[in-house]
Structures are given as structure tokens and as C-alpha cells.
Design a protein around this motif. Structure first.
Motif, PDB file in Angstrom:
ATOM      1  N   PHE A 150       1.192   2.529   8.176  1.00 21.82           N
ATOM      2  CA  PHE A 150       0.902   3.953   8.003  1.00 21.82           C
ATOM      3  C   PHE A 150       1.511   4.375   6.682  1.00 21.82           C
ATOM      4  CE2 PHE A 150       1.955   8.477   8.451  1.00 21.82           C
ATOM      5  CZ  PHE A 150       0.694   8.980   8.733  1.00 21.82           C
ATOM      6  N   LEU A 151       0.672   4.881   5.800  1.00 18.77           N
ATOM      7  CA  LEU A 151       1.101   5.231   4.449  1.00 18.77           C
ATOM      8  C   LEU A 151       1.151   6.745   4.315  1.00 18.77           C
ATOM      9  CD1 LEU A 151       1.740   3.984   1.647  1.00 18.77           C
ATOM     10  CD2 LEU A 151      -0.697   4.176   1.119  1.00 18.77           C
ATOM     11  N   ALA A 152       2.349   7.280   4.230  1.00 20.77           N
ATOM     12  CA  ALA A 152       2.519   8.725   4.075  1.00 20.77           C
ATOM     13  C   ALA A 152       2.238   9.100   2.622  1.00 20.77           C
ATOM     14  CB  ALA A 152       3.929   9.133   4.475  1.00 20.77           C
ATOM     15  N   ARG A 187      -5.419   5.975  -5.337  1.00 20.78           N
ATOM     16  CA  ARG A 187      -4.288   5.706  -6.237  1.00 20.78           C
ATOM     17  C   ARG A 187      -2.984   5.589  -5.461  1.00 20.78           C
ATOM     18  NH1 ARG A 187      -6.349  10.001 -10.857  1.00 20.78           N
ATOM     19  NH2 ARG A 187      -7.563   8.491 -12.089  1.00 20.78           N
ATOM     20  N   ALA A 188      -2.821   6.425  -4.448  1.00 20.08           N
ATOM     21  CA  ALA A 188      -1.615   6.345  -3.623  1.00 20.08           C
ATOM     22  C   ALA A 188      -1.546   5.010  -2.890  1.00 20.08           C
ATOM     23  CB  ALA A 188      -1.592   7.505  -2.634  1.00 20.08           C
ATOM     24  N   ALA A 189      -2.687   4.527  -2.403  1.00 18.25           N
ATOM     25  CA  ALA A 189      -2.718   3.236  -1.715  1.00 18.25           C
ATOM     26  C   ALA A 189      -2.396   2.094  -2.669  1.00 18.25           C
ATOM     27  CB  ALA A 189      -4.082   3.016  -1.070  1.00 18.25           C
ATOM     28  N   ARG A 190      -2.928   2.170  -3.880  1.00 17.90           N
ATOM     29  CA  ARG A 190      -2.620   1.124  -4.866  1.00 17.90           C
ATOM     30  C   ARG A 190      -1.127   1.038  -5.117  1.00 17.90           C
ATOM     31  NH1 ARG A 190      -4.005   1.031 -10.386  1.00 17.90           N
ATOM     32  NH2 ARG A 190      -3.065  -1.024 -10.254  1.00 17.90           N
ATOM     33  N   ARG A 191      -0.503   2.191  -5.319  1.00 20.74           N
ATOM     34  CA  ARG A 191       0.934   2.208  -5.595  1.00 20.74           C
ATOM     35  C   ARG A 191       1.738   1.806  -4.362  1.00 20.74           C
ATOM     36  NH1 ARG A 191      -0.592   7.169  -8.007  1.00 20.74           N
ATOM     37  NH2 ARG A 191       0.219   8.263  -6.178  1.00 20.74           N
ATOM     38  N   GLY A 192       1.394   2.391  -3.231  1.00 21.51           N
ATOM     39  CA  GLY A 192       2.205   2.204  -2.029  1.00 21.51           C
ATOM     40  C   GLY A 192       2.109   0.826  -1.413  1.00 21.51           C
ATOM     41  N   LEU A 193       0.974   0.154  -1.621  1.00 18.92           N
ATOM     42  CA  LEU A 193       0.760  -1.158  -1.007  1.00 18.92           C
ATOM     43  C   LEU A 193       0.865  -2.297  -2.004  1.00 18.92           C
ATOM     44  CD1 LEU A 193      -2.360  -0.164   1.136  1.00 18.92           C
ATOM     45  CD2 LEU A 193       0.004  -0.372   1.946  1.00 18.92           C
ATOM     46  N   GLY A 194       0.904  -1.978  -3.293  1.00 17.26           N
ATOM     47  CA  GLY A 194       0.967  -3.022  -4.307  1.00 17.26           C
ATOM     48  C   GLY A 194      -0.369  -3.719  -4.516  1.00 17.26           C
ATOM     49  N   LEU A 195      -1.472  -2.950  -4.492  1.00 16.14           N
ATOM     50  CA  LEU A 195      -2.810  -3.519  -4.652  1.00 16.14           C
ATOM     51  C   LEU A 195      -3.173  -3.635  -6.131  1.00 16.14           C
ATOM     52  CD1 LEU A 195      -4.671  -1.347  -1.978  1.00 16.14           C
ATOM     53  CD2 LEU A 195      -3.760  -3.666  -1.677  1.00 16.14           C
ATOM     54  N   TRP A 235      -8.172  -3.023   4.446  1.00 18.21           N
ATOM     55  CA  TRP A 235      -9.075  -1.926   4.784  1.00 18.21           C
ATOM     56  C   TRP A 235      -8.282  -0.618   4.758  1.00 18.21           C
ATOM     57  CZ3 TRP A 235     -14.073  -1.405   4.721  1.00 18.21           C
ATOM     58  CH2 TRP A 235     -14.635  -0.242   5.252  1.00 18.21           C
ATOM     59  N   LEU A 236      -8.757   0.351   3.982  1.00 14.67           N
ATOM     60  CA  LEU A 236      -8.090   1.643   3.847  1.00 14.67           C
ATOM     61  C   LEU A 236      -8.851   2.699   4.635  1.00 14.67           C
ATOM     62  CD1 LEU A 236      -7.601   1.597  -0.048  1.00 14.67           C
ATOM     63  CD2 LEU A 236      -6.010   0.752   1.697  1.00 14.67           C
ATOM     64  N   MET A 237      -8.121   3.503   5.389  1.00 15.61           N
ATOM     65  CA  MET A 237      -8.789   4.579   6.119  1.00 15.61           C
ATOM     66  C   MET A 237      -7.793   5.693   6.414  1.00 15.61           C
ATOM     67  SD  MET A 237      -9.326   2.940   9.905  1.00 15.61           S
ATOM     68  CE  MET A 237      -7.962   2.289  10.865  1.00 15.61           C
ATOM     69  N   GLY A 238      -8.340   6.897   6.618  1.00  9.04           N
ATOM     70  CA  GLY A 238      -7.505   8.022   6.970  1.00  9.04           C
ATOM     71  C   GLY A 238      -7.135   8.002   8.436  1.00  9.04           C
ATOM     72  N   ALA A 239      -6.135   8.787   8.783  1.00  9.53           N
ATOM     73  CA  ALA A 239      -5.670   8.830  10.173  1.00  9.53           C
ATOM     74  C   ALA A 239      -6.763   9.311  11.122  1.00  9.53           C
ATOM     75  CB  ALA A 239      -4.445   9.740  10.282  1.00  9.53           C
ATOM     76  N   ASP A 240      -7.698  10.141  10.630  1.00 10.20           N
ATOM     77  CA  ASP A 240      -8.789  10.582  11.494  1.00 10.20           C
ATOM     78  C   ASP A 240      -9.650   9.410  11.944  1.00 10.20           C
ATOM     79  OD1 ASP A 240      -9.439  10.394   8.750  1.00 10.20           O
ATOM     80  OD2 ASP A 240     -11.248  11.576   9.020  1.00 10.20           O
ATOM     81  N   ASN A 241      -9.821   8.404  11.068  1.00  8.51           N
ATOM     82  CA  ASN A 241     -10.590   7.228  11.452  1.00  8.51           C
ATOM     83  C   ASN A 241      -9.814   6.301  12.385  1.00  8.51           C
ATOM     84  OD1 ASN A 241     -13.195   7.480  10.273  1.00  8.51           O
ATOM     85  ND2 ASN A 241     -12.288   7.147   8.267  1.00  8.51           N
ATOM     86  N   ASP A 274      -2.027   9.093   5.710  1.00 13.49           N
ATOM     87  CA  ASP A 274      -1.773  10.364   6.385  1.00 13.49           C
ATOM     88  C   ASP A 274      -2.916  11.333   6.123  1.00 13.49           C
ATOM     89  OD1 ASP A 274      -0.616  12.490   7.649  1.00 13.49           O
ATOM     90  OD2 ASP A 274       0.915  12.841   6.128  1.00 13.49           O
ATOM     91  N   ARG A 275      -3.397  11.966   7.176  1.00  9.14           N
ATOM     92  CA  ARG A 275      -4.411  13.007   7.020  1.00  9.14           C
ATOM     93  C   ARG A 275      -4.206  14.047   8.108  1.00  9.14           C
ATOM     94  NH1 ARG A 275     -11.055  12.633   6.645  1.00  9.14           N
ATOM     95  NH2 ARG A 275     -11.302  14.737   5.855  1.00  9.14           N
ATOM     96  N   SER A 276      -3.426  15.030   7.754  1.00  4.80           N
ATOM     97  CA  SER A 276      -3.161  16.105   8.705  1.00  4.80           C
ATOM     98  C   SER A 276      -4.453  16.865   8.965  1.00  4.80           C
ATOM     99  CB  SER A 276      -2.105  17.045   8.135  1.00  4.80           C
ATOM    100  OG  SER A 276      -0.902  16.334   7.892  1.00  4.80           O
TER     101      SER A 276
END
Length: 200
Positions: free
Chosen positions: A179-181, A35-43, A113-119, A142-144
Motif C-alpha cells: 500500500f503506497l501512501a 510518478r509517485a509509484a516510480r519514486r516509492g517503488l523504485g521503478l 500492477w498499479l491500481m488505486g484503493a478503489d480497485n 491511496d485513494r480517499s
């Protein structure tokens, strides 16, 4: 229950985020980041690509794909999140190959393509990872505690000139990445697989 992706050959124009993974099991963190990616990227949509078997993960402890799909579909009640077995249907678990196949089958869709910072930190181990960046836009969430190291790792350093603001990602042709915080979510599949683990 989550809706299915459109049939191969669908020619509607849409911006679609692709979130691949084992989803062993799917949890609220996947929903939160989607959901954060949809909002933040306009998907327009996010598709979850439930993998039959991640080549970089052991098969031991991996639930059957039918079980993982069922749980993911029960969880993803957002109408703009589609849970899929596209990797199994396309006959590949190699991300670059799967993305190439999806681009052929959905020629008017724009994929991210969506992925966490660990990837991002480990993506140089992926099969033909540069081909992936050349094929589609990439958004890293972001994935602390992995984010700092990932943003100074091999992939981010090599592609540093291709990093753009999240809201501008769709305006740039690949290779382009952002990078999407996002606010951190406490759920993790590893924790849920431990004895006594439960979804938050």
C-alpha cells in the motif's frame, strides 16, 4: 509526446509499473500517481495501458480509444511514462490475461500492477483476480475515501500475509503487494467528463 513501449521480445532488465484503465480522459491525477509509484517503488518506467473497453464499465460515454490515446500521450510528457494500446494489440481486456501475455513477450522485465484503493475494493469482481496476484507484484495507491474499506476488504484480508513495505516490494516474489501512501490529487476522470469540467 510519450514514447512507445519497446518491441515484443525486448530482453532488457527493467522494473515496470503497469497502470491500466479507461483514461476517459487521462488527467493530471494519473501523472501524479505514476510518478509517485516510480519514486516509492523504485521503478524504471510506468506504462499506461489504455483499455479499449473496461468490462466493468458501460460503453456509453466512452470516448474512442484513438482519442483517449492521443490525449494521454499529450499529457504524459515524462520520458519514463509510456502510453500504450497493448490491450488492443494483445486482443484482451482481461487484466490477468494481459499480464500473462506481457510476461511472455518481455521475459526479463519485472512488472508491478498499479491500481488505486478503489480497485482493490472491487478486484474480487475481476476475472481470475487471484491469478493476477500470483503472476505479478501489486501496488495499491491511496485513494480517499476508499482506502480504509479496501484495506479491510476481501482481497486485502485474503492476502494480508503477503503485504510488504513499498520499498521492499521488488525484493519479494508474487504474490506480494504494498500500500503506497501518496498525496491525494484532486483530478478525476468523472469530474472532467461533467459539463464544464477542466483539467487542474
Amino acid at each position: 509526446m510519450s514514447a512507445q513501449p519497446p518491441p515484443f521480445g525486448d530482453r532488457r532488465r527493467r522494473a515496470v509499473g503497469l497502470l491500466g484503465g479507461s483514461f476517459n480522459p487521462a488527467h493530471a491525477g494519473h501523472l501524479h500517481s505514476s510518478r509517485a509509484a516510480r519514486r516509492g517503488l523504485g521503478l524504471d518506467q510506468v506504462w499506461w495501458l489504455v483499455s479499449p473497453q473496461n468490462p466493468l464499465k458501460p460503453a456509453a460515454g466512452m470516448a474512442p480509444i484513438a482519442e483517449r490515446l492521443t490525449r494521454a500521450r499529450k499529457l504524459a510528457r515524462d520520458p519514463e511514462i509510456r502510453v500504450t494500446d497493448l490491450e488492443a494489440r494483445l486482443g484482451s481486456t482481461r487484466t490477468a490475461a494481459v499480464v500473462a501475455a506481457l510476461k511472455r513477450r518481455y521475459p526479463r522485465m519485472t512488472f508491478v500492477w498499479l491500481m488505486g484503493a478503489d480497485n482493490l475494493a472491487q478486484i474480487p469482481r475481476w476475472w481470475r483476480w487471484i491469478r493476477l496476484f500470483r503472476a505479478v507484484r501489486v501496488a495499491v495507491t491511496d485513494r480517499s475515501p476508499y482506502s480504509y474499506a479496501a484495506l479491510f476488504g476481501q482481497a486485502a484480508t485474503r492476502l494480508r500475509r503477503r503485504r510488504v513495505a513499498p520499498r521492499r516490494l521488488l525484493d519479494h516474489d508474487p504474490p506480494a503487494w504494498s500500500f503506497l501512501a501518496v498525496r491525494r490529487h484532486p483530478a478525476s476522470a468523472t469530474a472532467l467528463r461533467r459539463p464544464g469540467g477542466s483539467a487542474p
